[in-house]
Design a protein around this motif. Structure first.
Motif, PDB file in Angstrom:
ATOM      1  N   UNK A  18      12.169   5.238  12.043  1.00  0.00           N
ATOM      2  CA  UNK A  18      13.223   5.135  11.032  1.00  0.00           C
ATOM      3  C   UNK A  18      12.903   4.097   9.966  1.00  0.00           C
ATOM      4  N   UNK A  19      11.770   3.416  10.097  1.00  0.00           N
ATOM      5  CA  UNK A  19      11.444   2.338   9.187  1.00  0.00           C
ATOM      6  C   UNK A  19      10.482   2.815   8.105  1.00  0.00           C
ATOM      7  N   UNK A  20      10.799   2.475   6.861  1.00  0.00           N
ATOM      8  CA  UNK A  20       9.880   2.776   5.783  1.00  0.00           C
ATOM      9  C   UNK A  20       8.698   1.824   5.863  1.00  0.00           C
ATOM     10  N   UNK A  21       7.487   2.371   5.882  1.00  0.00           N
ATOM     11  CA  UNK A  21       6.300   1.541   5.998  1.00  0.00           C
ATOM     12  C   UNK A  21       5.890   0.974   4.643  1.00  0.00           C
ATOM     13  N   UNK A  22       5.898   1.803   3.639  1.00  0.00           N
ATOM     14  CA  UNK A  22       5.614   1.359   2.275  1.00  0.00           C
ATOM     15  C   UNK A  22       6.143   2.400   1.303  1.00  0.00           C
ATOM     16  N   UNK A  23       6.253   2.010   0.045  1.00  0.00           N
ATOM     17  CA  UNK A  23       6.619   2.950  -1.001  1.00  0.00           C
ATOM     18  C   UNK A  23       6.070   2.473  -2.334  1.00  0.00           C
ATOM     19  N   UNK A  24       5.790   3.412  -3.214  1.00  0.00           N
ATOM     20  CA  UNK A  24       5.301   3.140  -4.557  1.00  0.00           C
ATOM     21  C   UNK A  24       6.127   3.979  -5.512  1.00  0.00           C
ATOM     22  N   UNK A  25       6.546   3.389  -6.610  1.00  0.00           N
ATOM     23  CA  UNK A  25       7.328   4.131  -7.595  1.00  0.00           C
ATOM     24  C   UNK A  25       6.505   4.321  -8.858  1.00  0.00           C
ATOM     25  N   UNK A  26       6.428   5.567  -9.325  1.00  0.00           N
ATOM     26  CA  UNK A  26       5.615   5.920 -10.479  1.00  0.00           C
ATOM     27  C   UNK A  26       6.473   6.603 -11.530  1.00  0.00           C
ATOM     28  N   UNK A  27       5.938   6.694 -12.749  1.00  0.00           N
ATOM     29  CA  UNK A  27       6.624   7.407 -13.821  1.00  0.00           C
ATOM     30  C   UNK A  27       6.410   8.913 -13.709  1.00  0.00           C
ATOM     31  N   UNK A  28       5.441   9.325 -12.898  1.00  0.00           N
ATOM     32  CA  UNK A  28       5.125  10.743 -12.731  1.00  0.00           C
ATOM     33  C   UNK A  28       5.840  11.298 -11.502  1.00  0.00           C
ATOM     34  N   UNK A  33       0.483  11.169  10.663  1.00  0.00           N
ATOM     35  CA  UNK A  33      -0.075  10.973  11.995  1.00  0.00           C
ATOM     36  C   UNK A  33       1.092  10.908  12.968  1.00  0.00           C
ATOM     37  N   UNK A  34       0.827  10.830  14.256  1.00  0.00           N
ATOM     38  CA  UNK A  34       1.910  10.783  15.231  1.00  0.00           C
ATOM     39  C   UNK A  34       2.851   9.620  14.935  1.00  0.00           C
ATOM     40  N   UNK A  35       4.133   9.939  14.765  1.00  0.00           N
ATOM     41  CA  UNK A  35       5.128   8.906  14.478  1.00  0.00           C
ATOM     42  C   UNK A  35       5.217   8.531  13.019  1.00  0.00           C
ATOM     43  N   UNK A  36       4.526   9.241  12.131  1.00  0.00           N
ATOM     44  CA  UNK A  36       4.510   8.864  10.708  1.00  0.00           C
ATOM     45  C   UNK A  36       4.464  10.117   9.841  1.00  0.00           C
ATOM     46  N   UNK A  37       5.260  10.124   8.765  1.00  0.00           N
ATOM     47  CA  UNK A  37       5.199  11.191   7.785  1.00  0.00           C
ATOM     48  C   UNK A  37       5.364  10.601   6.388  1.00  0.00           C
ATOM     49  N   UNK A  38       4.867  11.339   5.387  1.00  0.00           N
ATOM     50  CA  UNK A  38       4.940  10.903   3.992  1.00  0.00           C
ATOM     51  C   UNK A  38       6.008  11.703   3.264  1.00  0.00           C
ATOM     52  N   UNK A  39       6.542  11.128   2.194  1.00  0.00           N
ATOM     53  CA  UNK A  39       7.585  11.784   1.415  1.00  0.00           C
ATOM     54  C   UNK A  39       7.412  11.444  -0.060  1.00  0.00           C
ATOM     55  N   UNK A  40       8.021  12.245  -0.909  1.00  0.00           N
ATOM     56  CA  UNK A  40       8.090  11.936  -2.342  1.00  0.00           C
ATOM     57  C   UNK A  40       9.475  12.303  -2.850  1.00  0.00           C
ATOM     58  N   UNK A  41       9.893  11.616  -3.926  1.00  0.00           N
ATOM     59  CA  UNK A  41      11.219  11.818  -4.502  1.00  0.00           C
ATOM     60  C   UNK A  41      11.110  12.302  -5.941  1.00  0.00           C
ATOM     61  N   UNK A  42      12.205  12.795  -6.451  1.00  0.00           N
ATOM     62  CA  UNK A  42      12.248  13.327  -7.811  1.00  0.00           C
ATOM     63  C   UNK A  42      12.080  12.239  -8.865  1.00  0.00           C
TER      64      UNK A  42
END
Length: 715
Positions: free
Chosen positions: A236-246, A217-226
């Motif tokens: 510039x602030x991380x709103x939340x994050x979840x770490x998974x085995x997948x 949404x405006x001012x917000x984007x999602x990301x994923x890591x390897x």
């Protein structure tokens, strides 16, 4: 809790108290299945409207390097190796297919069966984004090796800029909420970069390679890591994050409902709240995922997941059925668990009050005023930065647990004494810093006497400074200082009132040494700590001409210093004179060999095409000879075919080697240009990229190194 998510860090949520409550009575519902009857290349699936007033259909790339369209028998054959695919609405009411290969970008109109344009991209295309960037017109943006290309609907080159590393994923999103979209890109160097037009707006450091980006949404984007992490950023602030085995295959947003869909490579499909990552609904496909796509109809959103074996499953986001989980019962269970935990805590307090003085004495009690200090210590003799943990009253430390993103393997570090009788009240934990980035060190210290069966846990948080691998050099350690040959010089800005404030926040330094940085002029030397201890650093302030000179041999670190300095003092425009002899010499050598390499590439390409044409001609003649039962001539043709095939293979190998060398040189040149642009702030940095590009395209290469050294305004 999701069984695949890491329990220690399931959610890291920012301030979501002001986020409106969205309807949670929705779920993912499987609609129908189909098959493409081909094995699909990972990451190469899009949804497109290929005919005027047509319906959306699935377009994918097979493992045999063919573009296949659902329910269409004839595939599109592409001679070059396909890396990525996208759909762009540049037709008259329909989409064109955009194909990225290892050497070009191709825009194909299925409706009219013609190639709209084909442009060479020397280092290949890894990903696409289509839309309007800032005040520019709509364009197709292509991510390559250290650079980004933009082409309009006619194929004209409308955009080009350089980045710090290979571009593996990108999206268009209104990063700063100003109503204009920015280009957000992800790279293997763990950084998310945000571009406003062709000027870098921000850099966000993560803990692993960026694999996917999506506008939320405006001012917000999602990301994923390897490493399986997903999350969202607001500014510039991380709103939340979840770490998974997948690992994540694709992320989609359903902006009107405040939801996002996460498709995992192992086959799981999640429907989550965008503002906190909470799972609303979950489904799956039986085999590993190639990619997924989302329909454009926001009111009736469907997600199609295509597996590697070509089988596909379509899901629809709809109102939950009566069989959904009863939210009231779930809330009652949560409050019941909280009540149980509070009752257990109350019971422990009551037991302690009932203990006699003798029992308390034998229990090796820790004084109530016990404190634990956590500080950074520099050992100048061995050039090492350590984290010192020290407990008052000589209370033994039985263990230390540290959480820090990207600093330790697995993001955590555990210290336990070799045996409990070697516990001590102060310990030093060495820190080896590989990258310049701020970091929060969350420590949990376990205190207790050796013979005690109870431990006290003390928590603490310290911020690791951005340039913690540098420390002010004391006179007795001057032997470690090697005068750098590289430097930048710029005028002192009136905003930069007290240098000590920036140094205090960005470096590891004793408070007693801060006052010297507020002196009107002088030289301030820093010693580099391992693993880059050979790189010394020096600041020089000269009041006579009001200049600030920074000496250091690593141009990337110098760029980080400049950007940090400008950001801290809110400097929007800054020019400088740079001097990095080795870097500029390397740039000159690359520029000198670019033209010969291009000529050799063209010659090798022509030779390869001739060899391929000869092979085809000889093969046809050999088959004709067999058809008329002329075996002696057929044998001669096949002998010639073998020789020409070997020559064609050799020509292809020579062309590939030349192409690899050319791409490597271009990538390094782009990296040098980007590093030099980061030595300036604002418009001067952007003009470095623009001027160098114009000079290279106009074959005016002799001015490139002057631009890198003195800036674009010198021309």
């Amino acid at each position: 809790m999701d069984g695949d998510e890491t329990p220690e860090e399931q959610l890291e949520i920012g301030d979501s108290s002001q986020v409106p409550h969205f309807d949670d009575n929705v779920e993912l519902k499987s609609v129908f299945n189909f098959s493409l009857n081909q094995r699909i290349m990972e990451g190469c699936v899009v949804s497109a409207i290929l005919e005027p007033r047509g319906v959306e259909t699935i377009v994918a790339v097979s493992m045999t390097n063919k573009v296949i369209i659902k329910d269409v028998e004839s595939p599109l054959n592409i001679t070059e190796t396909i890396r990525c695919i996208a759909a762009a609405p540049i037709g008259d009411g329909y989409d064109c297919i955009v194909i990225g290969t290892d050497a070009s970008v191709i825009c194909y109109d299925v409706h009219n069966n013609l190639t709209v344009f084909r442009n060479d991209v020397p280092d290949g295309v890894n990903c696409f984004a289509y839309g309007k960037l800032g005040d520019l017109e709509e364009a197709i943006y292509c991510g390559g090796n250290c650079c980004i290309w933009g082409f309009d609907k006619t194929g004209a080159n409308t955009y080009w800029t350089v980045t710090g590393d290979q571009v593996t994923t990108m999206c268009l999103s209104d990063y700063d909420g100003d109503g204009e979209t920015e280009l957000v890109i992800g790279s293997p160097d763990f950084e998310i970069r945000v571009f406003k037009n062709d000027l870098m707006r921000a850099e966000l450091m993560e803990t692993d390679e960026i694999t996917s980006l999506a506008h939320v949404t405006n001012g917000c984007f999602a990301y994923s890591l390897n490493n399986g992490t997903i999350g969202t950023y607001v500014m510039k602030e991380r709103q939340w994050r979840i770490k998974s085995k997948s690992n994540v295959s694709k992320i989609f947003n359903i902006e009107e409902q405040g939801l996002m869909v996460v498709v995992w490579k192992q086959g799981k499909v999640d429907l989550r709240f965008a503002h906190n990552g909470e799972v609303l609904s979950r489904d799956s496909v039986p085999t590993p995922v190639a990619s997924a796509t989302c329909s454009r109809n926001a009111e009736d959103a469907t997600i199609t997941v295509v597996c590697l074996d070509g089988k596909a499953k379509t899901f629809k986001v709809q109102k939950a059925t009566s069989g959904a989980v009863d939210k009231t019962q779930q809330m009652i269970r949560e409050f019941g668990q909280k009540k149980h935990n509070l009752m257990m805590e109350l019971s422990n307090y009551e037991q302690e009050e009932q203990m006699t003085e003798a029992e308390k004495a034998g229990d090796f009690r820790i004084p109530a005023d016990t404190e634990v200090g956590v500080m950074f210590i520099v050992n100048c003799e061995v050039q090492l930065l350590s984290l010192r943990v020290e407990a008052t009253h000589n209370i033994p430390i039985r263990g230390v647990l540290i959480f820090a993103e990207g600093l330790f393997e697995g993001e955590s570090y555990i210290w336990i004494p070799p045996n409990e009788h070697q516990s001590r009240s102060a310990i030093d934990i060495p820190l080896v810093i590989d990258k310049d980035s701020t970091n929060d060190l969350h420590t949990k210290v376990f205190l207790g006497h050796v013979d005690s069966n109870k431990l006290m846990v003390m928590e603490n948080t310290r911020i690791l400074p951005l340039f913690c691998r540098f420390t002010p050099l004391k006179a007795e350690y001057s032997k470690f200082f090697i005068m750098p040959t590289g430097f930048i010089k710029f005028d002192i800005n009136t905003r930069a009132a007290k240098l000590s404030e920036w140094v205090s926040e960005s470096f590891t330094i004793d408070a007693s040494l801060l006052d010297m940085f507020d002196e009107p002029e002088g030289e301030f030397k820093f010693m580099g700590l391992r693993p880059k201890h050979e790189k010394s650093l020096m600041f020089k302030i000269t009041q006579s001409d009001k200049t600030f000179t920074i000496y250091h041999d690593d141009i990337e670190t110098m760029g980080a210093l400049v950007q940090s300095y400008a950001s801290f003092f809110q400097i929007q425009h800054m020019e400088c004179v740079a001097n990095f002899p080795d870097v500029f010499k390397e740039a000159e050598e690359i520029l000198e060999e670019l033209e010969p390499m291009t000529e050799v590439r063209d010659r090798l390409t022509a030779e390869l095409q001739e060899r391929q044409a000869a092979v085809k001609e000889i093969l046809i003649r050999a088959e004709d000879s067999i058809a008329i039962d002329d075996i002696p001539d057929a044998r001669k043709f096949y002998i010639r075919l073998k020789a020409n095939d070997a020559a064609a293979r050799q020509a292809a190998q020579l062309r590939w080697n030349n192409q690899e060398r050319c791409v490597k040189s271009l990538r390094r040149l782009n990296k040098i240009i980007e590093n030099c642009s980061r030595l300036r702030v604002g418009e001067p940095g952007r003009q470095i990229v623009v001027t160098c590009r114009a000079a290279i395209s106009e074959d005016n290469k002799q001015i490139v190194t002057k631009v890198l050294q003195y800036g674009a305004s010198s021309q």
